[in-house]
Design a protein around this motif. Structure first.
Motif: not given
Length: 183
Positions: A165-173
């Protein structure tokens, strides 16, 4: 394929809690929950900025209930109507007899057994009333408290998805836990 009807709205009681419908009267508490960086730390959604945002969120919750595609309850103590948290079924997949469960709680109520008590009751509701076959929970891998609660209630880790997932400029696990209907 399963069909759901959340009318009349199912108010649920546990030993200490009342799980009730969220209404516009809860606007301040919904704003408090969803604008709090601590509460939203592991939930990749924008913080609410004002009560208007909170009312829009309540309207979205209500729309899902009315259209029978999702259901959320406000978590309160039986002796106090103040909303402490929200718990519910999201991303219901009637064709697969599966739903995702999610929850949030104000930080000052963490560690008091509120989420496990509410979650245990909604697991029962999901399997016995909604006739689900499986319930999943998608959590941030750093949310160790949520992970412990899920494991305590019998959820099994299905997978760890890297940068999904991409959120606020970061890819998240994301980590997915699931629980199958008891046989």
């Amino acid at each position: 394929m399963l069909e759901f009807n959340f009318t009349p709205f199912p108010v649920i009681e546990t030993e200490r809690l009342l799980l009730k419908r969220i209404t516009n009267d809860d606007v301040n508490e919904v704003f408090e929950l969803r604008s709090n960086p601590e509460t939203m730390k592991y939930i990749p959604r924008p913080l609410l900025k004002n009560n208007e945002d909170a009312l829009e969120h309540i309207a979205m919750i209500e729309d899902k209930i009315v259209t029978n595609i999702g259901i959320n309850w406000g978590i309160t103590l039986k002796d106090n109507p103040k909303l402490l948290g929200i718990i519910g079924f999201y991303r219901i997949q009637p064709e697969h007899h599966r739903a995702e469960i999610g929850y949030m709680l104000l930080p000052e109520f963490h560690g008091k057994g509120i989420i496990p008590e509410a979650l245990k009751t909604l697991i029962d509701y999901g399997f016995n009333k909604m006739k689900l076959h499986s319930i999943e929970a998608v959590i941030d891998p750093d949310n160790y408290a949520s992970e412990r609660v899920l494991q305590k209630l019998g959820f099994i880790k299905e997978g760890h998805f890297k940068e999904v997932e991409y959120f606020e400029g970061h890819f998240l696990d994301s980590v997915v836990y699931s629980l199958l209907e008891p046989k």
